[in-house]
Design an enzyme around this catalytic site. Structure first.
Site, PDB file in Angstrom:
ATOM      1  N   ASP A  70       9.198  -6.902   2.606  1.00 23.61           N
ATOM      2  CA  ASP A  70       9.692  -7.592   4.035  1.00 23.61           C
ATOM      3  C   ASP A  70      11.133  -8.107   3.367  1.00 23.61           C
ATOM      4  O   ASP A  70      11.099  -9.156   3.038  1.00 23.61           O
ATOM      5  CB  ASP A  70       8.819  -8.403   4.653  1.00 23.61           C
ATOM      6  CG  ASP A  70       9.467  -8.779   5.901  1.00 23.61           C
ATOM      7  OD1 ASP A  70      10.724  -8.924   6.068  1.00 23.61           O
ATOM      8  OD2 ASP A  70       8.570  -9.122   6.932  1.00 23.61           O
ATOM      9  N   HIS A  71      12.156  -7.429   3.814  1.00 26.00           N
ATOM     10  CA  HIS A  71      13.609  -7.693   3.304  1.00 26.00           C
ATOM     11  C   HIS A  71      13.952  -9.114   3.886  1.00 26.00           C
ATOM     12  O   HIS A  71      14.759  -9.802   2.929  1.00 26.00           O
ATOM     13  CB  HIS A  71      14.693  -6.768   3.482  1.00 26.00           C
ATOM     14  CG  HIS A  71      15.285  -6.651   4.894  1.00 26.00           C
ATOM     15  ND1 HIS A  71      14.584  -6.207   5.988  1.00 26.00           N
ATOM     16  CD2 HIS A  71      16.156  -7.196   5.448  1.00 26.00           C
ATOM     17  CE1 HIS A  71      15.641  -6.412   7.098  1.00 26.00           C
ATOM     18  NE2 HIS A  71      16.379  -7.226   6.660  1.00 26.00           N
ATOM     19  N   HIS A 114       9.270  -9.596  10.254  1.00 28.74           N
ATOM     20  CA  HIS A 114      10.275 -10.573   9.875  1.00 28.74           C
ATOM     21  C   HIS A 114       9.910 -12.039  10.532  1.00 28.74           C
ATOM     22  O   HIS A 114      10.153 -13.014   9.862  1.00 28.74           O
ATOM     23  CB  HIS A 114      11.500 -10.171  10.316  1.00 28.74           C
ATOM     24  CG  HIS A 114      12.044  -8.751   9.890  1.00 28.74           C
ATOM     25  ND1 HIS A 114      11.632  -8.280   8.609  1.00 28.74           N
ATOM     26  CD2 HIS A 114      12.573  -7.658  10.322  1.00 28.74           C
ATOM     27  CE1 HIS A 114      12.005  -7.232   8.175  1.00 28.74           C
ATOM     28  NE2 HIS A 114      12.585  -6.553   9.277  1.00 28.74           N
TER      29      HIS A 114
HETATM   30  C1  BG6 Z   1      15.061  -3.890  10.148  1.00 24.49           C
HETATM   31  C2  BG6 Z   1      14.850  -3.541  11.501  1.00 24.49           C
HETATM   32  O1  BG6 Z   1      13.782  -4.175   9.430  1.00 24.49           O
HETATM   33  O2  BG6 Z   1      15.802  -5.287  10.296  1.00 24.49           O
HETATM   34  C3  BG6 Z   1      16.080  -3.441  12.449  1.00 24.49           C
HETATM   35  O3  BG6 Z   1      14.244  -2.287  11.355  1.00 24.49           O
HETATM   36  C4  BG6 Z   1      16.918  -4.683  12.207  1.00 24.49           C
HETATM   37  O4  BG6 Z   1      15.844  -2.682  13.589  1.00 24.49           O
HETATM   38  C5  BG6 Z   1      17.136  -5.149  10.642  1.00 24.49           C
HETATM   39  O5  BG6 Z   1      18.192  -4.335  12.550  1.00 24.49           O
HETATM   40  C6  BG6 Z   1      17.395  -6.702  10.976  1.00 24.49           C
HETATM   41  O6  BG6 Z   1      17.947  -6.835   9.386  1.00 24.49           O
HETATM   42  P1  BG6 Z   1      18.920  -7.903   9.229  1.00 24.49           P
HETATM   43  O7  BG6 Z   1      18.728  -8.332   7.886  1.00 24.49           O
HETATM   44  O8  BG6 Z   1      20.054  -7.294   9.457  1.00 24.49           O
HETATM   45  O9  BG6 Z   1      18.490  -9.418   9.970  1.00 24.49           O
END
Ligand code: BG6
Length: 511
Positions: A197-198, A260
């Site tokens: 989960d990034h 997230h």
């Molecule tokens: C991704 C979603 O996991 O996270 C996207 O699929 C979203 O829709 C993105 O824009 C948001 O990530 P960050 O790092 O830009 O907050």
């Protein structure tokens, strides 16, 4: 009990030693993630001396290409996607270790070719039989790839370690997530699986734990006795961009909440772990998810809000409605905004609402967690109108302006006692001279060191889907009849404000 693997990983973090010698295989290497995040992250690790000198990378995808062509393509792209200036020597060092093998993910012969190449590279680069596979493909391939890796004997750990990183989305509901877990567990043991989960790669997200547990002053008041409620906002200004097709089958709830946002909730609400071992931390996170009571259908109707953007403005330009985006149905009922109120039913949090909202085409890109403390008893300031008294609010600004702020009331100078709201803030950039990162560095490094703390365990993923399941069911059974219900560039539908107003509260003004 700390396993030998965990103690090696902990030592790696403490000393900043390079990750283990290994080969990384990216399945789906011709996609966006590889060029935008993974390669720049590997480059950053190399410059920080965190990548082993015995490292190699193999890209695998359907496109026909030679290793040379792949290397050239990546070398052209790195300039555009690197997070800083590229040092030519360093890039050549990395580029020399990049290879490619073409192949379909359901074709056993591709894995035969991959295996041959890996065996050759393992000798050439001295990678000690350690391989990890990063599945950056469409989710429909996850189980197939794992099965094929198993059949090709590529995940057998007799001679070295073998790990698999799986991108999101991990399933689209509880049943599919459980089935995917079952399928991959037939081939891999849980300790070989790294569900990514990034959000957990973000410094500020990792800092939630440091902030809470390395400072003595917050933990004693971090509970229902002192905290009135918590708000989590993850807002984006962009629309669905080129991802209309994916979004139509996903929607904001699936895309952002069980992954997230639940990470943010569990890190904010968890009990202090007794150590930073992977399972100890994840046990505490899992307990929080298990304490969030899934809603009954009546709750879904009053405690959740969904929205879809119509035409609107972004940065002074007219932008189209979701239904006019490419690959989106003109009558689509997919939500692009979600707000809800959740309760964590345990001793620390009972009756403290957690409000969360996330959406596309909102006025501002911001991710923050706002902890609102209860009001002071006010005995001394009876004459001050209640709306002039600032409740203490601690805000963890996760992106883009990373920092932490605390608001409190102070006396406005003058002969009359008046109270004004003031802010004390800490900005990361004022204190730390960190070089920009992609957010994937730490996660790749942890996988190379065998530390799964920042990755999802199967029970966490399944529990998260159990919480959002009833919402998906009710929304599926009662399609929204008022979409689009917010103009692009606004803070979502009016019902989102009402959700808090009914409780005499408002969304955090800092967002
Ligand atoms: C991704 C979603 O996991 O996270 C996207 O699929 C979203 O829709 C993105 O824009 C948001 O990530 P960050 O790092 O830009 O907050």
């Amino acid at each position: 009990m700390v396993t030998a693997e965990e103690s090696v990983a902990q030592a790696a973090h403490a000393t900043g030693r390079p990750g283990d010698p290994c080969i990384m295989v990216i399945c789906g290497a011709s996609g966006d993630l590889t060029k935008r995040k993974l390669i720049p992250a590997l480059y950053n690790l190399a410059t920080e001396n965190l990548l082993s000198k015995s490292f190699a990378l193999v890209g695998m995808a359907r496109s026909q290409m030679t290793s040379e062509e792949f290397r050239n393509k990546i070398s052209e792209e790195i300039g555009q996607f690197a997070t800083g200036a590229i040092d030519e020597d360093m890039w050549h060092w990395l580029a020399r270790r990049i290879y490619y093998v073409p192949g379909g993910f359901d074709d056993p012969q591709s894995y035969g070719r991959l295996k041959e190449l890996l065996e050759k590279l393992n000798i050439e680069h001295g990678t000690r039989n350690n391989y990890f596979f990063y599945l950056a493909t469409a989710p429909t391939f996850f189980a197939t790839i794992v099965r094929q890796l198993g059949e090709a004997g590529l995940v057998n750990e007799e001679k070295g370690w073998r790990r698999v990183i799986i991108e999101k989305p991990f399933g689209r509901d509880y049943e599919t997530a459980r089935k995917l877990n079952q399928d991959i567990r037939e081939v891999l043991s849980e300790k070989q699986i790294y569900r990514i989960d990034h959000y957990l790669g973000k410094e500020t997200v990792q800092n939630i734990l440091v902030f809470r547990f390395s400072n003595g002053i917050f933990e004693p008041i971090w509970n229902r006795r002192y905290i009135d409620h918590v708000q989590i906002t993850v807002s984006e200004t962009v629309g669905v961009e080129t991802r209309g097709g994916y979004y139509e089958s996903s929607g904001t709830l699936r895309d952002m909440v069980p992954n997230h946002i639940f990470q943010l909730i569990s890190l904010t609400a968890m009990e202090p772990p007794v150590s930073f071992e992977a399972d100890v931390v994840r046990d505490e996170q899992a307990k929080i998810l298990k304490a969030i009571q899934p809603m009954v259908p009546e709750d879904v109707l009053v405690r959740t809000v969904r929205g879809q953007y119509g035409d609107g403005m972004e940065d002074g330009n007219r932008v189209p409605a979701y239904r006019s985006e490419s690959n989106v149905s003109p009558t689509s009922n997919t939500e692009t905004f979600v707000a809800m109120k959740l309760y964590i039913e345990n001793w620390r949090w009972a009756d403290v609402p957690f409000y969360l909202r996330t959406g596309k085409r909102l006025p501002k890109r911001v991710t923050e967690i706002a902890i609102q403390f209860k009001r002071a008893p006010f005995l001394l300031f009876r004459q001050t109108p209640v709306d002039k008294l600032t409740p203490n609010r601690l805000v963890l600004h996760l992106q883009p302006d990373e920092g932490i702020s605390l608001s409190f009331g102070a006396k406005v100078p003058g002969p009359v006692v008046r109270i004004g709201g003031v802010n004390m803030s800490f900005n990361y950039k004022d204190y730390f001279n960190a070089t920009p990162q992609t957010g994937y560095e730490r996660l790749l490094y942890d996988c190379m060191c065998g530390d799964a703390t920042l990755f999802q365990r199967s029970d966490m993923v399944e529990t998260a889907w159990q919480i959002v399941g009833p919402i998906l069911d009710v929304w599926g059974a009662l399609p929204a009849r008022n979409f689009p219900n917010y103009a692009g560039g606004t803070w979502g539908p009016k019902e989102s404000e009402d959700l808090l107003r009914r409780d005499n509260r408002h969304w955090s003004p800092s967002a």
